[in-house]
Design an enzyme around this catalytic site. Structure first.
Site, PDB file in Angstrom:
ATOM      1  N   CYS A 107       0.862  -1.181   0.000  1.00  0.00           N
ATOM      2  CA  CYS A 107       0.000   0.000   0.000  1.00  0.00           C
ATOM      3  C   CYS A 107       0.895   1.227   0.000  1.00  0.00           C
ATOM      4  CB  CYS A 107      -0.892   0.005   1.240  1.00  0.00           C
ATOM      5  SG  CYS A 107      -2.078   1.379   1.297  1.00  0.00           S
ATOM      6  N   CYS A 111       0.067   4.851   6.435  1.00  0.00           N
ATOM      7  CA  CYS A 111      -0.523   5.369   7.666  1.00  0.00           C
ATOM      8  C   CYS A 111       0.346   4.909   8.845  1.00  0.00           C
ATOM      9  CB  CYS A 111      -1.963   4.864   7.823  1.00  0.00           C
ATOM     10  SG  CYS A 111      -3.054   5.422   6.490  1.00  0.00           S
ATOM     11  N   SER A 209     -12.095   5.814   6.379  1.00  0.00           N
ATOM     12  CA  SER A 209     -11.177   5.652   7.509  1.00  0.00           C
ATOM     13  C   SER A 209     -10.723   7.031   7.945  1.00  0.00           C
ATOM     14  CB  SER A 209      -9.978   4.792   7.087  1.00  0.00           C
ATOM     15  OG  SER A 209     -10.396   3.468   6.875  1.00  0.00           O
TER      16      SER A 209
HETATM   17  N1  SAH Z   1      -7.063   1.600   2.666  1.00  0.00           N
HETATM   18  C1  SAH Z   1      -8.426   1.389   3.063  1.00  0.00           C
HETATM   19  C2  SAH Z   1      -8.823  -0.066   3.248  1.00  0.00           C
HETATM   20  C3  SAH Z   1      -7.888  -0.953   4.066  1.00  0.00           C
HETATM   21  S1  SAH Z   1      -7.720  -0.671   5.770  1.00  0.00           S
HETATM   22  C4  SAH Z   1      -8.743   2.186   4.322  1.00  0.00           C
HETATM   23  O1  SAH Z   1      -7.828   2.734   4.913  1.00  0.00           O
HETATM   24  O2  SAH Z   1      -9.910   2.286   4.679  1.00  0.00           O
HETATM   25  C5  SAH Z   1      -9.082  -1.293   6.618  1.00  0.00           C
HETATM   26  C6  SAH Z   1      -9.185  -0.692   8.030  1.00  0.00           C
HETATM   27  O3  SAH Z   1      -8.244  -1.287   8.968  1.00  0.00           O
HETATM   28  C7  SAH Z   1      -8.887   0.786   8.030  1.00  0.00           C
HETATM   29  O4  SAH Z   1      -9.881   1.481   8.712  1.00  0.00           O
HETATM   30  C8  SAH Z   1      -7.538   0.828   8.727  1.00  0.00           C
HETATM   31  O5  SAH Z   1      -7.302   2.064   9.252  1.00  0.00           O
HETATM   32  C9  SAH Z   1      -7.675  -0.274   9.762  1.00  0.00           C
HETATM   33  N2  SAH Z   1      -6.382  -0.642  10.395  1.00  0.00           N
HETATM   34  C10 SAH Z   1      -5.168  -0.614   9.847  1.00  0.00           C
HETATM   35  N3  SAH Z   1      -4.215  -0.974  10.745  1.00  0.00           N
HETATM   36  C11 SAH Z   1      -4.840  -1.230  11.896  1.00  0.00           C
HETATM   37  C12 SAH Z   1      -4.403  -1.631  13.197  1.00  0.00           C
HETATM   38  N4  SAH Z   1      -3.113  -1.839  13.474  1.00  0.00           N
HETATM   39  N5  SAH Z   1      -5.342  -1.792  14.157  1.00  0.00           N
HETATM   40  C13 SAH Z   1      -6.656  -1.595  13.891  1.00  0.00           C
HETATM   41  N6  SAH Z   1      -7.134  -1.219  12.673  1.00  0.00           N
HETATM   42  C14 SAH Z   1      -6.234  -1.028  11.689  1.00  0.00           C
END
Ligand code: SAH
Length: 357
Positions: A107, A111, A209
């Site tokens: 990706c 983030c 998100s």
């Molecule tokens: N890129 C898209 C879809 C994939 S992420 C998006 O960001 O919506 C799917 C969800 O999982 C997102 O809301 C993301 O922020 C969350 N996520 C990612 N890492 C995480 C973590 N370590 N703990 C909890 N949720 C997480």
């Protein structure tokens, strides 16, 4: 000549078959095997001439590893034809089987709390590679997928055309035949692509998100995504909502002491009110030991009690809130452990779906 079945609509398949000198009715036979019977090996499609079967490609990936958790969650590590590895997850309840699909290998969003972006973007998946995830999950669980969430690795709207083509295959009565109401696309919030999605004839749910209710905090938590302001994202989301009365949800990963303050609750409730949407609170999942050491920030998982407290403060301000229950945390199914154990960068899990508290 080879025909990539999963990348084609039934009409496109007809065209490919007639181009190859085959009768068009073969398309319906092939679609019946693949989508209704769940048979992916062309050699076993007994009503097809062997020469034609030899030209069909259905599955291009293989299951490299499978992890079953005690709550029934199944996570598969798939190896794609070029060796890239992706994860896909099935979250079952008695009356639902939700597939959580990856849309990219790696990706580009990076983030700060998420392991998916650790190795950067490898490549976007094809529509067929997304549909294959559903077929693999159905075979693994011996059960039909009823709901689909695009919440695995990758940013779906940064791989727009293949993602929309996959959604069309999912909702197509002649293919997977799952109602658009049961499909959710989750995005960090790319305004231009949200507007484009609003123009498609697809009454799916859009999950945004958000993770922070103001731009300054959002820039810290998800710097790349925050190049679009929250205001721009909300304006695009409103357009999506109004275009067909479709649903919007806000996803909010709760990072203890970072985005769960009173000020945040206040601002988040205002946003939820403006979008008339549900807020899904997700308890931050710490990355497995040794994974994500290069991440810019380390966060703490909030206690279940402080999750409830934050939810309560939002509800007191009129928001519709659900606290997502973590699923599949045992049996190496959590947080990209499959891929991490396979000796690559970790992936965040998509196991935060399903039941609410
Ligand atoms: N890129 C898209 C879809 C994939 S992420 C998006 O960001 O919506 C799917 C969800 O999982 C997102 O809301 C993301 O922020 C969350 N996520 C990612 N890492 C995480 C973590 N370590 N703990 C909890 N949720 C997480």
């Amino acid at each position: 000549m080879t025909i990539s079945v999963l990348d084609l609509s039934v009409d496109e398949l007809k065209q490919a078959l007639t181009d190859a000198g085959q009768p068009a009715y073969r398309a319906a036979q092939i679609a019946d095997w693949v989508y209704r019977k769940g048979a992916s090996d062309p050699a076993r499609m007994t009503n097809l001439p062997p020469a034609l079967a030899g030209e069909l490609v259905v599955m291009t990936s293989r299951v490299a590893q499978r992890a079953d958790s005690s709550d029934g969650t199944i996570k598969l590590l798939l190896e794609l034809r070029d060796g890239e590895r992706i994860e896909t997850v099935l979250i079952p309840t008695p009356d639902r089987a939700t597939a959580c699909l990856s849309t990219q290998a790696g990706c580009s969003m990076a983030c700060s709390f998420c392991a998916s972006g650790l190795g950067g973007l490898r490549r976007g998946l094809t529509a067929g590679e997304m549909i294959e995830q559903i077929l693999h999950l159905q075979q693994a669980a011996q059960r039909k997928v009823t709901h689909v969430v695009f919440m695995g690795t990758g940013e779906p709207l940064a791989n727009y055309e293949p993602t929309v083509a996959a959604v069309r295959a999912i909702v197509d009565p002649a293919r997977l035949n799952i109602s658009a109401r049961r499909v959710t696309v989750s995005t960090v919030g790319l305004p231009r692509q949200i507007r484009r999605l609003a123009g498609e004839d697809l009454p799916i749910t859009l999950a945004i998100s958000l993770h922070a209710p103001n731009d300054a905090l959002r820039r810290q938590i998800m710097p790349k995504a925050a190049t679009a302001s929250i205001d721009q994202i909300l304006a695009a989301a409103e357009e999506f909502f109004h275009s067909r009365n479709r649903e919007i949800t806000i996803e909010y990963v709760v990072l203890a002491g970072v985005n769960d303050t009173n000020v945040c609750a206040e601002a988040l409730a205002r946003i939820a009110h403006r979008l008339r949407c549900n807020v899904n609170l997700i308890q931050y999942n710490p990355l497995p030991e040794g994974v994500g050491e290069r991440l810019p920030a380390r966060y703490r998982r909030p206690s279940a009690e402080s999750m409830r407290g934050f939810a309560q403060r939002l509800r007191a301000r009129g928001a519709n809130v659900q606290v997502r229950r973590s699923r599949g945390l045992d049996a190496a199914a959590a947080c990209g452990q499959l891929r991490a154990q396979a000796g690559e960068d970790g992936r965040k899990g998509a196991e935060e779906q399903g039941e609410t508290e």
